[in-house]
Each structure stands twice: as structure tokens, then as C-alpha cells.
Design a protein around this motif. Structure first.
Motif, mmCIF file in Angstrom:
data_model
loop_
_atom_site.group_PDB
_atom_site.id
_atom_site.type_symbol
_atom_site.label_atom_id
_atom_site.label_comp_id
_atom_site.label_asym_id
_atom_site.label_seq_id
_atom_site.Cartn_x
_atom_site.Cartn_y
_atom_site.Cartn_z
ATOM 1 N N HIS A 22 25.202 75.292 -8.939
ATOM 2 C CA HIS A 22 25.118 75.968 -7.650
ATOM 3 C C HIS A 22 25.591 75.040 -6.543
ATOM 4 N N SER A 82 23.364 84.204 4.416
ATOM 5 C CA SER A 82 23.155 83.412 3.209
ATOM 6 C C SER A 82 22.756 81.968 3.489
ATOM 7 N N ASP A 83 22.099 81.377 2.511
ATOM 8 C CA ASP A 83 21.776 79.945 2.586
ATOM 9 C C ASP A 83 22.828 79.109 1.858
ATOM 10 N N ASP A 84 23.837 79.735 1.312
ATOM 11 C CA ASP A 84 24.893 78.979 0.649
ATOM 12 C C ASP A 84 25.858 78.463 1.724
HETATM 13 MG MG MG Z 1 21.671 81.626 -1.908
#
Ligand code: MG
Ligand code: PML
Length: 252
Positions: free
Chosen positions: A47, A190-192
Motif C-alpha cells: 500500500h 481519501s487518505d491515500d
Molecule cells: Mg485509503
């Protein structure tokens, strides 16, 4: 059917202060589990938010009678040139869906002010903008969701000209949230770090907004707007949270 849940973090488990890396949920027939477990594991260890040192995998049997079926939201694709335009549009869309200007502004501010990503969502009073859950950075975790038929679902997105894991998962989640009594709208990004797309979820639509945060920002979150007039002794805030956290909903 079986529910498979994965959550991964770095620096220990979430509940001991570890940083959230990724999560996934599937609802599958028994014969589908083995293959999907490998995908979910790969997802955990590759990830962009980092390599986890803690992975929790949970497999639980679900009784057929505990499952309800809800429809998937329609996707409306918007176009904006900047984060500022995106956030302005999000505010307008929230206001078109019974959220007060005050509340929309406060939720956007709350999400932007986060110092770390929330594990779940904040519940916001749609009129006053007050946060009404007392779950802090943990927030309300929506689980118990999957598409009723993953192949058919992917096909229908493809026919709409859309693909991608973020959208696939967010749309299912937003569809369950929309089906929750008392929630009028949702805001999410999003946290990405590299993923700047977000959306406003309404009762019928997934209003997809291409830019809601700066590239590289690893902090994301969700806010659900609650109409407290719909809460009473027979349907309390705890019932609403229970639906979000526990009710198994398959999206068709
Ligand atoms: Mg995420
Ligand atoms: C997430 O996966 O962290 C949220 C993604 C929200 C937007 C997904 C999309 O519409 O592409």
C-alpha cells in the motif's frame, strides 16, 4: 456467506495507536474465500501509505436472514480545476441536500484540520455543524458491506466507463450510508497521499469531485450529516450507529 475483514497498521494495532495503512472487506461464498484472502493480503502489504507491521484478518460466517439488499447510487462526474473549486462545489452539493451552509463549512474545516486520518467517520448535525458522536479520532466504522455480485458490479461500472478499486469500494460504502435512516449526505476524501478524488454522497447520487485535497496529503476522512429530527426513542443515535457498524448490506 462469510465476511472477510482486513485492517493493517504500522507501529502496532490501531487500538494501541498504530497508524492506519489500509483496510478491506469482502462478503463471499465459502468457495471464494481462499483466493480472495491472497488478494486482501497483497493489498495489505503493498500500500502506498507504507508497509504495515500489524495485519488483522477476520473471517466470520453471516446468516442469510441478517443480510439486506440496497441499490447502488448513480454516479455524477464533476469537473473542477482546483482544490478550492472542488471544496466550493462540495459545499454547494451538501447545501442542495438539506445541509446548512454553517454545517457544510464546519465539516470541511474539521476534515481539513485533522492531524491524522480518522479510522472511521465523524457524525455531524446537518443543521448546527456540531459533531454528535463521541468517538474521537476512531469515528464510526462502517462495515458489513459488499456488492451482491462483484462480477456484475464491475461490469456495470465498466459499462459506465469507470474502473478502479477506490471508486469500486467507495461507491459501495456510500450506497450503504445513503440507505441509513437519518443520514442526509456524506462528504469524503481519501487518505491515500496521491489520491485527490473525493465525493459527496446523497440519498440517490455519488457526486464525484476530481480534486478535494492537495497531492501528497496523507490525511483523509469522512463526515456523515445527520438529521437529528429523525431521531427519537424508537430510533436513537445508537441505532443509527449500529446500522452503520453492524448491519450487513449488499449493494445491487
Ligand atoms: Mg485509503
Ligand atoms: C478512499 O478510498 O480512501 C476514498 C476514495 C474516495 C473517492 C473514490 C473515487 O470516486 O474515485
Amino acid at each position: 456467506m462469510y465476511s472477510i475483514k482486513m485492517r493493517s497498521s504500522k507501529g502496532g494495532p490501531h487500538e494501541e495507536g498504530g497508524k492506519h495503512i489500509s483496510g478491506a472487506e469482502r462478503i463471499l461464498r465459502e468457495d471464494e474465500i481462499e483466493e480472495e484472502l491472497i488478494n486482501v493480503y497483497r493489498r495489505a502489504i503493498t500500500h502506498e501509505r507504507g508497509k504495515p507491521d500489524f495485519i488483522n484478518l477476520k473471517i466470520e460466517r453471516i446468516d442469510e436472514e441478517d443480510i439486506t439488499y440496497k441499490k447502488r447510487l448513480n454516479i455524477n462526474e464533476h469537473h473542477v480545476e482546483s482544490k478550492e473549486d472542488g471544496l466550493g462545489l462540495a459545499k454547494e452539493l451538501l447545501m442542495d441536500n438539506a445541509v446548512s451552509e454553517e454545517s457544510a463549512k464546519m465539516a470541511i474545516q474539521n476534515l481539513q484540520d485533522l492531524e491524522e486520518s480518522m479510522h472511521g467517520a465523524m457524525l455531524i448535525d446537518k443543521d448546527t455543524g456540531d459533531r454528535i458522536d463521541n468517538k474521537g479520532i476512531k469515528g464510526v466504522r462502517v462495515t458489513g458491506i459488499a456488492s451482491a455480485d462483484i462480477t456484475e458490479y464491475r461490469e456495470s461500472l465498466k459499462n459506465d466507463g469507470r474502473e478502479g478499486l477506490h471508486l469500486e469500494e467507495a461507491l459501495i460504502l456510500a450506497s450503504k450510508i445513503a440507505s441509513c435512516k437519518g443520514i442526509v449526505a456524506e462528504l469524503c476524501w481519501s487518505d491515500d497521499p496521491s489520491y485527490v478524488i473525493g465525493y459527496v454522497g446523497t440519498k440517490d447520487n455519488y457526486e464525484r469531485i476530481p480534486i478535494l485535497k492537495d497531492e501528497g496529503n496523507p490525511i483523509g476522512g469522512r463526515a456523515f450529516f445527520v438529521d437529528t429530527n429523525q431521531l427519537n426513542d424508537d430510533y436513537t443515535l445508537d441505532d443509527l450507529i449500529d446500522y452503520l457498524e453492524k448491519q450487513v448490506v449488499l449493494i445491487e
